[in-house]
Write a protein that holds these residues in place. Structure first.
Motif, mmCIF file in Angstrom:
data_model
loop_
_atom_site.group_PDB
_atom_site.id
_atom_site.type_symbol
_atom_site.label_atom_id
_atom_site.label_comp_id
_atom_site.label_asym_id
_atom_site.label_seq_id
_atom_site.Cartn_x
_atom_site.Cartn_y
_atom_site.Cartn_z
ATOM 1 N N PRO A 255 -33.860 -68.975 -14.666
ATOM 2 C CA PRO A 255 -33.813 -70.112 -15.597
ATOM 3 C C PRO A 255 -32.508 -70.183 -16.390
ATOM 4 O O PRO A 255 -31.985 -71.274 -16.639
ATOM 5 N N ILE B 215 -37.857 -72.424 -14.930
ATOM 6 C CA ILE B 215 -36.960 -73.423 -14.337
ATOM 7 C C ILE B 215 -37.366 -74.846 -14.712
ATOM 8 O O ILE B 215 -36.520 -75.626 -15.180
ATOM 9 N N THR C 186 -29.810 -71.605 -14.327
ATOM 10 C CA THR C 186 -30.004 -73.059 -14.273
ATOM 11 C C THR C 186 -29.383 -73.728 -15.493
ATOM 12 O O THR C 186 -28.685 -74.748 -15.383
ATOM 13 N N GLN C 187 -29.620 -73.155 -16.671
ATOM 14 C CA GLN C 187 -28.984 -73.683 -17.885
ATOM 15 C C GLN C 187 -27.463 -73.655 -17.763
ATOM 16 O O GLN C 187 -26.780 -74.629 -18.112
ATOM 17 N N THR D 291 -33.116 -73.787 -23.926
ATOM 18 C CA THR D 291 -32.151 -74.815 -23.539
ATOM 19 C C THR D 291 -31.719 -75.657 -24.736
ATOM 20 O O THR D 291 -30.588 -76.156 -24.784
ATOM 21 N N LEU E 266 -35.227 -77.772 -17.004
ATOM 22 C CA LEU E 266 -34.939 -79.121 -16.503
ATOM 23 C C LEU E 266 -35.506 -80.200 -17.418
ATOM 24 O O LEU E 266 -34.846 -81.214 -17.690
ATOM 25 N N ALA F 214 -23.880 -69.776 -8.603
ATOM 26 C CA ALA F 214 -24.900 -70.073 -7.594
ATOM 27 C C ALA F 214 -25.015 -68.939 -6.577
ATOM 28 O O ALA F 214 -26.131 -68.535 -6.194
#
Length: 296
Positions: A91, A249, A94-95, A56, A253, A13
Motif C-alpha cells: 500500500p 491498496i 502505491t502511495q 494517504t 486508491l 515498481a
C-alpha cells in the motif's frame, strides 16, 4: 514527466514486484509448517483499509495499526514491527507511485532522501530482528509516545508556518539526509516516518505538499527491502500482514482519487488518545516481561 521521475517510478515498481515474488517464495517453502495461519481475518482487511486510507491523507498508519494490534492482542508484541513493515509495504508503494507522479518536488532532494531512508532501514532491520521481546516492547512503547507528541505538535500548530520550497540544497540537504537515515532505521522498530519527516522538512522551509512524495517514496522503497528481511526471519504474523496488504491498496486508491482531503482534527485527537493508551499497555507488558525473567 522528466526521465528521472520515470526511472524512480520504474525502480519502485520493480522493487515491489521483486518483494511480492520473494514473499510468496519464502512462504511457499513454509506451507507445511503446522499452526501457521495464512488467511487474513476480516478485521485485518478492515484495519488495512482504514489505516492506509488515513495514511494517504497524512495521518500515518504505523501508530494506529500498532495500537490496534496491541489492544486486541492480535499477535505477540515482538511480531508487530515485522508485520507492519511486511503488510504495509505494498500500500505504501502505491502511495509513493501516485504522489511522485503527480506532485512537483526537486528530484535531487527526492532521490537523496529516499536512498538515505533505505540505507537506514537496511541497517535497522538486522538490529531489530535480534532484539528481545522486552526490548521491542520498550522501544515500541517509547515510539508510540513520541508518535503521540508528533501528532499533537502537528494539530496544535507547534511547527513553523507553511514554506514553499520544492527542494533542499547544501548543508540543509546533508542534514535532512542524515536525519532520514535515522528515521529509516527506526521504521524497522515500528516508528512511523511520515510525521517526523514532515516536521523536519517543514522546519527546513519546504512545502508540506512537496514533502509527501519524499515521505511516501522513502517508505515505499525501504519497506519492501526491510519487509523482505522480516519475511526471511519469520518474525511477523503472516495472516495479519496479508490482510493489511490486501485491505490497504483500495484504501489508498479511495483516499487519493475519490476523497483527496477531509477535516481530520477530531480523528487526530482520537488517534492521540488511543496511541497513548497503547503505549502505556506496551510499557506495562515490558515491565511484566522483566518480572517473569527475574529470579524469585
Amino acid at each position: 514527466m522528466n526521465i528521472g521521475k520515470v526511472g524512480l517510478l520504474s525502480a519502485l515498481a520493480l522493487v515491489a514486484l521483486a518483494y511480492l515474488a520473494r514473499w510468496w517464495w519464502l512462504e511457499r517453502s513454509r506451507a507445511a509448517v503446522p499452526g501457521r495461519a495464512r488467511r487474513p481475518r476480516l478485521a485485518d482487511l478492515a484495519v488495512g483499509f482504514v489505516t492506509n486510507f488515513f495514511d494517504t491523507l497524512g495521518i500515518g498508519s504505523f501508530a494506529p495499526t500498532t495500537a490496534y494490534f496491541k489492544l486486541r492482542a492480535r499477535m505477540p508484541d515482538d511480531e508487530i514491527p515485522g508485520t507492519l513493515n511486511t503488510g504495509q509495504a505494498i500500500p505504501t508503494v502505491t502511495q509513493a507511485l501516485i504522489f511522485i507522479a503527480t506532485v512537483n518536488v526537486d528530484l535531487v532532494t527526492l532521490v537523496s532522501m529516499i536512498l538515505a531512508a533505505v540505507v537506514g532501514a537496511w541497517l535497522g532491520v538486522a538490529w531489530v530482528s535480534r532484539l528481545s521481546r522486552r526490548a521491542i516492547q520498550l522501544g515500541m512503547g517509547g515510539a508510540l509516545l513520541c508518535a503521540a507528541l508528533l501528532y499533537l505538535a502537528k494539530i496544535a500548530h507547534w511547527t513553523p508556518g507553511i514554506g514553499d520550497a520544492l527542494g533542499l540544497h547544501g548543508a540543509q540537504l546533508l542534514f535532512a539526509v542524515a536525519v532520514n537515515v535515522l528515521l529509516g532505521a527506526l521504521m524497522m522498530l515500528g516508528v512511523g516516518l511520515y510525521a517526523p519527516c514532515l516536521i523536519l522538512l517543514s522546519l527546513l522551509g519546504m512545502s508540506p505538499l512537496a514533502a509527501f512524495p519524499i515521505m511516501m517514496g522513502s517508505c515505499g522503497l525501504l519497506m519492501p527491502i526491510g519487509g523482505a528481511r522480516f519475511v526471511r526471519s519469520g518474525r511477523y504474523n503472516l495472516s495479519a500482514a496479508v490482510g493489511l496488504a490486501l485491505g490497504g491498496i483500495p484504501g489508498v486508491l479511495v483516499a487519493a482519487f475519490l476523497v483527496k482531503s477531509m477535516p481530520l482534527l477530531w480523528l487526530s485527537w482520537l488517534v492521540i488518545i488511543v496511541v497513548v493508551y497503547a503505549a502505556l499497555q506496551m510499557l506495562k507488558s515490558a515491565r511484566e516481561e522483566t518480572h517473569r525473567a527475574s529470579p524469585n
